[in-house]
Scaffold this motif. Structure first.
Motif, mmCIF file in Angstrom:
data_model
loop_
_atom_site.group_PDB
_atom_site.id
_atom_site.type_symbol
_atom_site.label_atom_id
_atom_site.label_comp_id
_atom_site.label_asym_id
_atom_site.label_seq_id
_atom_site.Cartn_x
_atom_site.Cartn_y
_atom_site.Cartn_z
ATOM 1 N N THR A 28 39.978 45.691 45.112
ATOM 2 C CA THR A 28 40.102 45.341 43.693
ATOM 3 C C THR A 28 38.882 45.819 42.908
ATOM 4 O O THR A 28 39.015 46.241 41.744
ATOM 5 N N GLU A 29 37.707 45.779 43.522
ATOM 6 C CA GLU A 29 36.501 46.284 42.849
ATOM 7 C C GLU A 29 36.627 47.782 42.581
ATOM 8 O O GLU A 29 36.249 48.272 41.514
ATOM 9 N N VAL A 30 37.165 48.514 43.560
ATOM 10 C CA VAL A 30 37.342 49.963 43.397
ATOM 11 C C VAL A 30 38.324 50.251 42.268
ATOM 12 O O VAL A 30 38.070 51.097 41.398
ATOM 13 N N LEU A 31 39.453 49.542 42.245
ATOM 14 C CA LEU A 31 40.442 49.782 41.192
ATOM 15 C C LEU A 31 39.915 49.372 39.821
ATOM 16 O O LEU A 31 40.150 50.083 38.829
ATOM 17 N N ASP A 32 39.203 48.271 39.756
ATOM 18 C CA ASP A 32 38.613 47.852 38.476
ATOM 19 C C ASP A 32 37.666 48.928 37.938
ATOM 20 O O ASP A 32 37.671 49.240 36.737
ATOM 21 N N ARG A 33 36.858 49.486 38.840
ATOM 22 C CA ARG A 33 35.911 50.512 38.417
ATOM 23 C C ARG A 33 36.635 51.769 37.925
ATOM 24 O O ARG A 33 36.264 52.354 36.896
ATOM 25 N N LEU A 34 37.685 52.174 38.638
ATOM 26 C CA LEU A 34 38.439 53.361 38.232
ATOM 27 C C LEU A 34 39.137 53.136 36.893
ATOM 28 O O LEU A 34 39.231 54.058 36.071
ATOM 29 N N ILE A 35 39.620 51.923 36.673
ATOM 30 C CA ILE A 35 40.259 51.597 35.385
ATOM 31 C C ILE A 35 39.232 51.646 34.257
ATOM 32 O O ILE A 35 39.474 52.223 33.195
ATOM 33 N N PRO A 69 46.427 40.052 39.131
ATOM 34 C CA PRO A 69 47.459 41.004 38.687
ATOM 35 C C PRO A 69 47.378 42.358 39.389
ATOM 36 O O PRO A 69 48.346 43.122 39.350
ATOM 37 N N LEU A 70 46.248 42.659 39.997
ATOM 38 C CA LEU A 70 46.118 43.933 40.708
ATOM 39 C C LEU A 70 46.814 43.919 42.073
ATOM 40 O O LEU A 70 47.107 44.962 42.638
ATOM 41 N N VAL A 71 47.073 42.729 42.600
ATOM 42 C CA VAL A 71 47.592 42.596 43.966
ATOM 43 C C VAL A 71 49.088 42.279 43.961
ATOM 44 O O VAL A 71 49.543 41.382 43.255
#
Length: 329
Positions: A28-35, A69-71
Motif C-alpha cells: 500500500t505504501e508503494v501504491l500510495d507513492r506511485l499515486i 480502499p486500495l485492498v
C-alpha cells in the motif's frame, strides 16, 4: 497521461497469515507513492487471492478490504495451486486495468522495483520481467538445481527468462492474449515469452522470506520442474525412444559377442550378466512407461475441460453492490 494508468497488483496467498500485515503495509505504501507521483490512477488497487488457505489468511484479507480502499480480496473455494491462483487473479482484473503486476506475498521480491515496472510500461513495454541479480539467499542445492533447470529447458528449446519467477508486469492486451491459452497444466514462465510483445527486464536483489514457511519444498519444486518440462517439450519422449534404439544396438552387440564366444567354445555358465540385464532393461522400461504416462495423464486432464479455479468470495462484488445502491438512492 501517466496518471491515468490504472494498475492492479495480483498477490496469490496460501497460509500467509504471518507475513500479510507487513505485505499490506509495504504494497500500500508503494501504491500510495506511485499515486502521489502521478504515475498511476488513484483507483489502482491490490488484489489478494486466497488459494484455499487453512489459516486466517482470508479473514485478514477480508478485514483489510473493508477498511482500506486500495485492498481487494478474492477467495478460491479450495487450494488450486500457485499458477491457478495467479490466473484467477489475472483473469478477474484483465478487463478493468491498464496493466497488472503479479508478486508473491512473502516479500522476497523487491516491492520497490514496481516503480521501475511502471516506468517501463509507460515507455511502451507490454511485458516487464523481474529478474534476480543473484541468488545469494538460496541454499547451494537450490541455487544449482535452479540453474540446471534453466539450462535443461534451454536445451529442450523452451524460451525461459533465467532467474525470473512470477514477479512481472503485463499490459491489458498481454493479459487478454494470455487468457487465450486455456490449458489446465499451465506453466506461466514458459507461456509469457510466447506472447511476443515488447518486453524489458528489471533487475533486483531477492530478499529472505519475511515470515512464515516456504510453500515450495523439494517435492513441490520437483513437481513444478516436471510440469514445466512436460508442458512445453516432448524431448523426454524422444529421449526414451533414442534410449530404446541404443538398447537395441547394445543387444545386437551382445548377440554378436555371444555367437563369437560360442564359436570359440569359450561359453561360461553364469547368471550375473543375465540378472544385471533384466534389472537394467526392466528399469529402463519402467522409466519409459512413467514418462509416457506423464504425458497421457496431462492429455487426460486436458480433455475433461474442467475449470482451473472456482471463486468462492470476491470483496469487489460487495463494493460494486454498494455503489449501485448509492447510485439509485
Amino acid at each position: 497521461m501517466n496518471g491515468e494508468t490504472l494498475l492492479g497488483v495480483v498477490v496469490p496467498c496460501y497460509n500467509e497469515e504471518a507475513v500479510l500485515p507487513e505485505t499490506f503495509k509495504e504494497l500500500t505504501e508503494v501504491l500510495d507513492r506511485l499515486i502521489n507521483e502521478g504515475k498511476i490512477n488513484r483507483n489502482s488497487f491490490i488484489l489478494f487471492v486466497d488459494d484455499g488457505s487453512a489459516d486466517k489468511t482470508w479473514a485478514m484479507i477480508d478485514h483489510r478490504a473493508e477498511v482500506d480502499p486500495l485492498v481487494k480480496g478474492l477467495k478460491l473455494s479450495r487450494n488450486f495451486g500457485h499458477q491457478s491462483a495467479l490466473i484467477a487473479g489475472m483473469e478477474s482484473v484483465s478487463t478493468c486495468t491498464d496493466c497488472l503486476i503479479s508478486i508473491d506475498a512473502d516479500l522476497q521480491d523487491d516491492v520497490h522495483a514496481i516503480s521501475e515496472f511502471v516506468d517501463k510500461f509507460h515507455e511502451g513495454c507490454d511485458i516487464v520481467y523481474g529478474v534476480r541479480k543473484r541468488r545469494d539467499q538460496d541454499t547451494f542445492f537450490k541455487k544449482n538445481t535452479a540453474l540446471a533447470f534453466y539450462k535443461l529447458m534451454a536445451k529442450m528449446g523452451v524460451n525461459l527468462v533465467p532467474n525470473h519467477a512470477d514477479f512481472r508486469l503485463l499490459s491489458r492486451r498481454a493479459v487478454l492474449e494470455l487468457m487465450n491459452y486455456r490449458e489446465e497444466n499451465i506453466f506461466l514462465r514458459g507461456i509469457i515469452p510466447l506472447l511476443g510483445f515488447k518486453s524489458a527486464k528489471v533487475y533486483y536483489d531477492r530478499q529472505k522470506r519475511y515470515a512464515g514457511e516456504s510453500k515450495y519444498p523439494l517435492k513441490k519444486m520437483i513437481a513444478f520442474a516436471v510440469d514445466g518440462i512436460t508442458s512445453f517439450s516432448i524431448a523426454p519422449i524422444k529421449l526414451v525412444m533414442s534410449l530404446g534404439f541404443f538398447l537395441v544396438l547394445v543387444g545386437c552387440g551382445i548377440a554378436v559377442y555371444a555367437f563369437l564366444v560360442w564359436l570359440l567354445d569359450h561359453t561360461i555358465s553364469g547368471w550375473t550378466s543375465l540378472i544385471l540385464s533384466i534389472w537394467l532393461i526392466g528399469g529402463m522400461q519402467l522409466i519409459a512407461i512413467g514418462v509416457i504416462g506423464e504425458y497421457i495423464g496431462k492429455i487426460f486432464k486436458e480433455t475433461k475441460k474442467r475449470p482451473r479455479f472456482t471463486i468462492e468470495e470476491d470483496t469487489r462484488e460487495v463494493n460494486f453492490a454498494e455503489k449501485e445502491i448509492y447510485k439509485h438512492e
